[in-house]
Design an enzyme around this catalytic site. Structure first.
Site, mmCIF file in Angstrom:
data_model
loop_
_atom_site.group_PDB
_atom_site.id
_atom_site.type_symbol
_atom_site.label_atom_id
_atom_site.label_comp_id
_atom_site.label_asym_id
_atom_site.label_seq_id
_atom_site.Cartn_x
_atom_site.Cartn_y
_atom_site.Cartn_z
ATOM 1 N N ASP A 62 5.118 4.599 3.599
ATOM 2 C CA ASP A 62 4.871 6.038 3.726
ATOM 3 C C ASP A 62 6.127 6.683 4.283
ATOM 4 O O ASP A 62 6.901 6.039 4.993
ATOM 5 C CB ASP A 62 3.681 6.308 4.654
ATOM 6 C CG ASP A 62 2.972 7.628 4.332
ATOM 7 O OD1 ASP A 62 3.654 8.675 4.377
ATOM 8 O OD2 ASP A 62 1.769 7.608 4.050
ATOM 9 N N GLU B 52 0.872 -1.175 0.000
ATOM 10 C CA GLU B 52 0.000 0.000 0.000
ATOM 11 C C GLU B 52 0.905 1.219 0.000
ATOM 12 O O GLU B 52 1.651 1.453 0.955
ATOM 13 C CB GLU B 52 -0.932 0.055 1.206
ATOM 14 C CG GLU B 52 -1.875 1.259 1.114
ATOM 15 C CD GLU B 52 -2.605 1.589 2.399
ATOM 16 O OE1 GLU B 52 -3.388 2.571 2.385
ATOM 17 O OE2 GLU B 52 -2.402 0.915 3.427
ATOM 18 N N LYS C 58 -1.439 20.718 -10.259
ATOM 19 C CA LYS C 58 -0.682 21.717 -11.011
ATOM 20 C C LYS C 58 0.243 21.040 -12.030
ATOM 21 O O LYS C 58 0.890 20.040 -11.726
ATOM 22 C CB LYS C 58 0.125 22.595 -10.064
ATOM 23 C CG LYS C 58 -0.739 23.484 -9.182
ATOM 24 C CD LYS C 58 0.112 24.382 -8.297
ATOM 25 C CE LYS C 58 -0.768 25.288 -7.435
ATOM 26 N NZ LYS C 58 0.047 26.149 -6.537
ATOM 27 N N ASP D 75 -2.003 12.446 -3.069
ATOM 28 C CA ASP D 75 -2.139 13.839 -3.494
ATOM 29 C C ASP D 75 -2.222 13.840 -5.020
ATOM 30 O O ASP D 75 -1.325 13.329 -5.691
ATOM 31 C CB ASP D 75 -0.908 14.633 -3.024
ATOM 32 C CG ASP D 75 -1.022 16.125 -3.310
ATOM 33 O OD1 ASP D 75 -1.693 16.505 -4.296
ATOM 34 O OD2 ASP D 75 -0.407 16.907 -2.558
ATOM 35 N N ASP E 298 -10.320 10.174 -4.286
ATOM 36 C CA ASP E 298 -11.468 11.084 -4.318
ATOM 37 C C ASP E 298 -11.313 12.101 -5.443
ATOM 38 O O ASP E 298 -12.192 12.931 -5.650
ATOM 39 C CB ASP E 298 -11.581 11.836 -2.992
ATOM 40 C CG ASP E 298 -10.427 12.792 -2.806
ATOM 41 O OD1 ASP E 298 -9.263 12.329 -2.843
ATOM 42 O OD2 ASP E 298 -10.662 14.003 -2.650
#
Length: 224
Positions: A75, A50, A128, A124, A160
């Site tokens: 992470d 993950e 941009k 994220d 999302d």
């Protein structure tokens, strides 16, 4: 740095299911590369990653649901995945571990064909244009994943971000990648991937937060 955060960093150093190599160790040759099954999990079961695991809710949820698989949450923010690492120990989940590193170094920690599945959960979207290369489904990232995934390895993207969902679908189609399933609203549509029954049941902290704000949750399953 707050006291609680520092405490988590310190405790991570003592947890047997947490690995925190330096960047130099990653680049010079990580000593567990190619040996995750034999040295960490002590079995020959499939390995599932993950990426950007946050507090580790998805890694923990999957580990509970699939004891016949090994899970590694990755992470850079160790104070976050401390929650998952602690829960795994408290609930005696021996099939889940956590690796603290930057995602762009992921192929330095696993051998060719060592990984069976990869989940990317709520990254994220880097909307941009100048941040394009930082998107976790950018072609350069896909190349890294392909190095460590088995030939028929599965990729999952749950987000999302309609932007990232559309960007990734377009990219995969443009590269003739095999898209196994895609849905732009997994909670609003009656159909969902029948081979991923827990797609709606396991939720990260961010997924719950996004849902509370009325955002739709999208999903893509594909091969590289």
């Amino acid at each position: 740095m707050g006291k609680n955060k520092q405490k988590r960093f310190d405790e991570n150093k003592t947890l047997p299911n947490v690995f925190q190599p330096t960047r130099a160790e990653a680049l010079e040759g990580f000593n567990i590369k190619g040996k995750w099954r034999s040295e960490v999990f002590k079995n020959g079961n499939p390995i599932v990653l993950e990426l950007g695991c946050g507090k580790g809710e998805y890694s923990i949820g999957l580990a509970k649901a699939f004891p016949e698989k090994n899970f590694i949450g990755i992470d850079i923010k160790g104070a976050r995945f401390w929650f998952g690492a602690k829960e795994a120990i408290e609930k005696d989940l021996t099939n889940v571990a956590f690796l603290r590193t930057q995602i762009e170094l992921v192929d330095n920690f696993f051998e060719t064909d060592e990984v069976d599945e990869i989940w990317i959960t709520f990254p994220d979207p880097q909307i941009k244009y100048r941040r394009t290369k930082h998107r976790m489904t950018h072609p350069e990232f896909l190349e890294r994943y392909q190095k460590i995934l088995k030939k028929d390895g599965i990729m999952h993207l749950k987000t999302d971000s309609e932007f990232l969902h559309g960007y990734t679908l377009g990219l995969l189609q443009g590269q003739n990648r095999e898209i196994l399933f895609a849905n732009h609203d997994i909670y609003g549509a009656p159909e969902f991937d029948p081979e991923t029954p827990l797609l709606r049941e396991i939720k990260t902290y961010y997924e719950t937060l996004f849902e509370s704000k009325g955002k739709t949750i999208t999903y893509i399953k594909f091969k590289l």
